[in-house]
Design a protein around this motif. Sequence first.
Motif, PDB file in Angstrom:
ATOM      1  N   PHE A   1       0.815  -1.232   0.000  1.00  0.00           N
ATOM      2  CA  PHE A   1       0.000   0.000   0.000  1.00  0.00           C
ATOM      3  C   PHE A   1       0.838   1.267   0.000  1.00  0.00           C
ATOM      4  O   PHE A   1       0.332   2.356  -0.267  1.00  0.00           O
ATOM      5  CB  PHE A   1      -0.919   0.011   1.223  1.00  0.00           C
ATOM      6  N   LYS A   2       2.120   1.137   0.311  1.00  0.00           N
ATOM      7  CA  LYS A   2       2.970   2.324   0.421  1.00  0.00           C
ATOM      8  C   LYS A   2       3.003   3.107  -0.881  1.00  0.00           C
ATOM      9  O   LYS A   2       3.239   4.318  -0.871  1.00  0.00           O
ATOM     10  CB  LYS A   2       4.396   1.918   0.792  1.00  0.00           C
TER      11      LYS A   2
ATOM     12  N   SER B   1      12.737   2.327   7.607  1.00  0.00           N
ATOM     13  CA  SER B   1      11.728   1.381   7.147  1.00  0.00           C
ATOM     14  C   SER B   1      11.933  -0.023   7.672  1.00  0.00           C
ATOM     15  O   SER B   1      13.056  -0.461   7.897  1.00  0.00           O
ATOM     16  CB  SER B   1      11.727   1.348   5.612  1.00  0.00           C
TER      17      SER B   1
ATOM     18  N   ASN C   1       3.410   1.634  12.366  1.00  0.00           N
ATOM     19  CA  ASN C   1       3.723   3.005  12.746  1.00  0.00           C
ATOM     20  C   ASN C   1       2.451   3.851  12.786  1.00  0.00           C
ATOM     21  O   ASN C   1       2.493   5.052  13.054  1.00  0.00           O
ATOM     22  CB  ASN C   1       4.754   3.579  11.770  1.00  0.00           C
TER      23      ASN C   1
ATOM     24  N   GLY D   1       0.474  -8.345   6.366  1.00  0.00           N
ATOM     25  CA  GLY D   1      -0.709  -8.160   5.533  1.00  0.00           C
ATOM     26  C   GLY D   1      -1.835  -9.093   5.927  1.00  0.00           C
ATOM     27  O   GLY D   1      -3.024  -8.751   5.817  1.00  0.00           O
TER      28      GLY D   1
HETATM   29  N1  F0G Z   1       1.419  -3.755   6.652  1.00  0.00           N
HETATM   30  C1  F0G Z   1       2.580  -3.736   5.988  1.00  0.00           C
HETATM   31  C2  F0G Z   1       2.820  -4.792   4.980  1.00  0.00           C
HETATM   32  C3  F0G Z   1       3.537  -2.733   6.264  1.00  0.00           C
HETATM   33  O1  F0G Z   1       4.683  -2.714   5.602  1.00  0.00           O
HETATM   34  C4  F0G Z   1       3.260  -1.776   7.269  1.00  0.00           C
HETATM   35  C5  F0G Z   1       4.225  -0.734   7.605  1.00  0.00           C
HETATM   36  C6  F0G Z   1       2.016  -1.845   7.910  1.00  0.00           C
HETATM   37  C7  F0G Z   1       1.132  -2.835   7.581  1.00  0.00           C
HETATM   38  C8  F0G Z   1       1.624  -0.868   8.960  1.00  0.00           C
HETATM   39  O2  F0G Z   1       1.300   0.370   8.424  1.00  0.00           O
HETATM   40  O3  F0G Z   1       2.882   1.771   9.708  1.00  0.00           O
HETATM   41  O4  F0G Z   1       0.964   2.781   8.482  1.00  0.00           O
HETATM   42  O5  F0G Z   1       0.586   1.424  10.536  1.00  0.00           O
HETATM   43  N2  F0G Z   1       5.416  -0.712   7.185  1.00  0.00           N
HETATM   44  C9  F0G Z   1       6.371   0.397   7.410  1.00  0.00           C
HETATM   45  C10 F0G Z   1       7.586   0.235   6.540  1.00  0.00           C
HETATM   46  C11 F0G Z   1       6.650   0.652   8.840  1.00  0.00           C
HETATM   47  O6  F0G Z   1       8.652   0.737   6.890  1.00  0.00           O
HETATM   48  O7  F0G Z   1       7.477  -0.369   5.485  1.00  0.00           O
HETATM   49  P1  F0G Z   1       1.431   1.664   9.346  1.00  0.00           P
END
Ligand code: F0G
Length: 338
Positions: free
Chosen positions: A52-53, A76, A178, A288
């Motif tokens: 989703f990033k 990250s 986060n 996920g």
């Molecule tokens: N799911 C996945 C696959 C993620 O990579 C992240 C966060 C989250 C859920 C949580 O989302 O932080 O907005 O509450 N990943 C960050 C990263 C921290 O560095 O890729 P969030």
Amino acid sequence: WAPKGRGVWRYASMLPVKNGVTMGEGQTPLVPSTLKPNLYVKYDGANPTGSFKDRGMALGVTVAKLSGANKVVVASTGNTAASAAAYAARAGLKCYVVLPRGNVARGKLMQAALHGAELVMLNGLFDKALEYVVNYGTKYAYPLNSFNPWRLEGQKTAAFEIYEEVGCPDYVVVPVGNAGNISAIWKGFKELWELGLCKKLPKMVGVQAEGAAPIANAWAMGKRAPIFLDEPHTVATAIKIGKPINWPKAVAAVEESGGLFVTVSDEEILRAQRLLASRDGLGAEPAGAASVAAALKLDLSGTVVAVVTGHALKDPDVVEISAREVRNADELVELLEK
Ligand code: F0G
């Protein structure tokens, strides 16, 4: 509200910037699950870099470019790094990713390297990497972590897509690390409501892994402020975070919506990952699948959307791979006849 075209810019009328960098992020499948009645999976693993990033990076990198920056930086657990690296590459920006050594899944590291980011490793966890970026990185490069509000503007488009397919659901279940994404999605639904498009807002369910649940543990004790952890642990490395920076926004989202925070164990996460893959055909990385684990565990009535935030290929090492060997065609036939 005038959706048109592809990528996050489909919702330009709802965004503070009207066009910019894109790789066709978003428009991810909303798949009815076979695991529970009225459960839908919003499969954000289908984004260009597999998480989703990308929704947030389309906006974030666009604004970085507009602001005249030539460098971007992120801390990250892996997905932000992969996405920032890809979008920065497309925009012609140099990208630094600060990572916690030994706590980033292999697929994500590979992506950051492939897209040409500068990989920086430190001993410690994500929280320390973020602290370094906040205290030092921001002086030298444009930061693209989720305290950057443009990221959340992009990520709110998940709500718009869900609305276009099923209207406003009763529950939206989101893995929390986060704590940016749950607040972004909530913001998206609130904007639909303000336009009179959503008659009733969904309840937001924030999911944390049992060993990395600073917000959910506090919530269970009736407290708003998280109980920060120095040593979070979970198989879901993406959300292995002890001091979530966006906690006030996430708690507000859950409170305002009348939702809840919940924890799921590593066993529940891995079981949900297997069920989702073997019954629904959808591959998720552990973080996920945390939303699906929670949707299966909770008794939620009405339409439930579980956001699957990252693709299975991100983290190949959590799956045990076994294979049979055949020495000749007869043995293969014997096997197939069973
Ligand atoms: N799911 C996945 C696959 C993620 O990579 C992240 C966060 C989250 C859920 C949580 O989302 O932080 O907005 O509450 N990943 C960050 C990263 C921290 O560095 O890729 P969030």
